[in-house]
Enzyme design. Structure first.
Site, PDB file in Angstrom:
ATOM      1  N   ASP A  80      27.429 -48.784 -54.885  1.00 60.95           N
ATOM      2  CA  ASP A  80      26.635 -48.237 -55.973  1.00 60.95           C
ATOM      3  C   ASP A  80      26.025 -49.316 -56.864  1.00 60.95           C
ATOM      4  O   ASP A  80      25.057 -49.051 -57.586  1.00 60.95           O
ATOM      5  CB  ASP A  80      27.496 -47.301 -56.824  1.00 60.95           C
ATOM      6  CG  ASP A  80      27.985 -46.101 -56.018  1.00 60.95           C
ATOM      7  OD1 ASP A  80      27.139 -45.386 -55.462  1.00 60.95           O
ATOM      8  OD2 ASP A  80      29.220 -45.897 -55.951  1.00 60.95           O
TER       9      ASP A  80
ATOM     10  N   GLU B 293      29.948 -51.776 -62.780  1.00 56.07           N
ATOM     11  CA  GLU B 293      29.711 -53.169 -63.134  1.00 56.07           C
ATOM     12  C   GLU B 293      30.371 -53.466 -64.477  1.00 56.07           C
ATOM     13  O   GLU B 293      30.302 -52.662 -65.405  1.00 56.07           O
ATOM     14  CB  GLU B 293      28.214 -53.454 -63.215  1.00 56.07           C
ATOM     15  CG  GLU B 293      27.433 -53.111 -61.955  1.00 56.07           C
ATOM     16  CD  GLU B 293      27.856 -53.959 -60.771  1.00 56.07           C
ATOM     17  OE1 GLU B 293      27.948 -55.203 -60.943  1.00 56.07           O
ATOM     18  OE2 GLU B 293      28.091 -53.388 -59.687  1.00 56.07           O
TER      19      GLU B 293
END
Length: 319
Positions: A8, A287
């Site tokens: 992703d 992230e």
């Protein structure tokens, strides 16, 4: 379209690359961001294509229907970032980001990370302010059912074709191509009607824009691609280990939404300020970002993806 063959994280980079263009609004509407699953979680493909198989996802992309996707602006310091999937502080963020060294385990590393932190009954004190749109579970269910029964493709409701043909609309009234922030940034005064509330026993702050967070984790079952809301789950960190394990198992059975200890809301924005610890993990679309205060708000239908139905995720909704 842009086809990411990845986890992703690369899709996150593509959305943000398009968002940095001077014609960001037009680019995000015209270019569909798609995902051939090659990572650990592969949430984007599970939501849009209903599979984490690269070959089946490719077929679904070829046959996919353009669908508007809500995107979220994250402001932290002087930085503005787009999020398409999720934001988390607490046990979910640590279970993901603190297990990067265990990628060889595949998706099981998330379960391992969760259980290790569950055993220690970790809490993550924060001050949180939330702009709530729908605050009770029956109303959230009804909202989901209305969209499920609306079979008109969401791209037609957005005026997709007209938007692509109207070059002037791509820059008119926009700062750097992105929508102006209704609630300002994290550096601004708290918006009117927002109130910072201390959550000293927070175990998990998890805000989602899609349903699946992994192939077996339908964490936000009422999530919709283009309803203009974020889905927020908050869970205390000092609940019993047995209750926490039951919550973890309920995700796979699509029963988390109904659990009494799960605080679930549809929201428009929030501000979160970590406290009482010098460092930790904040995850935006998987992230890591600095462990500092940040603010989020949703932009209805700003991005574009390809889905099977044209208006729903490929995940079972709330029971």
């Amino acid at each position: 379209m842009v086809v990411t063959c990845s986890g992703d994280g690369l899709a996150h980079e593509v959305f943000n690359g398009l968002g940095k263009r001077r014609d960001a609004k037009k680019a995000l509407a015209k270019i569909a961001v798609t995902h051939v699953p090659c990572g650990s979680g592969n949430a984007m493909s599970c939501n849009l294509c209903g599979t984490d198989s690269p070959s089946l996802a490719t077929l679904a992309i070829i046959k996919g229907i353009p669908t508007p996707l809500d995107l979220i602006s994250i402001t932290q310091g002087e930085t503005r970032t787009l999020s398409f999937l999720s934001q988390s502080v607490g046990i979910v963020a640590e279970s993901d980001l603190a297990t990067e060294n265990l990628r060889w385990m595949g998706a099981m590393r998330f379960n391992y990370g969760f259980l290790v932190r569950l055993y220690g009954k970790k809490v993550y004190p924060c001050d949180i302010a939330v702009k709530v749109a729908i605050e009770d579970k029956p109303s959230i269910k009804e909202h989901y059912r209305r969209e499920m029964n609306n079979h008109e493709p969401a791209s037609e409701r957005r005026g997709y074709k007209n938007l692509l043909d109207d070059d002037a609309s791509a820059s008119s009234g926009y700062d750097d191509g992105l929508p102006a922030l209704r609630y300002g940034t994290v550096n601004d005064k708290l918006p009117d009607g927002w109130e910072l509330v201390p959550y000293d026993r927070l175990g998990n702050f998890y805000c989602g824009n899609m349903a699946y967070m992994a192939s077996d984790a339908n964490f936000f079952s009422p999530a919709l691609p283009n309803d203009g809301y974020m889905d927020l789950v908050c869970i205390n960190g000092d609940i019993s280990r047995l209750e926490a394990i039951n919550m973890m198992l309920s995700v796979e059975k699509n029963k988390l939404f109904e659990m009494p200890g799960v605080w679930y809301r549809k929201i428009l924005g929030y501000r979160i300020i970590p406290k009482d610890q010098p460092d930790g993990y904040i995850s935006i679309d998987g992230e890591r970002i600095p462990f500092q205060p940040f603010q989020a708000e949703v932009h209805k239908g700003l991005g574009t993806v390809l889905t099977k139905s044209g208006h729903m995720y490929e995940a079972p909704g709330p029971l």
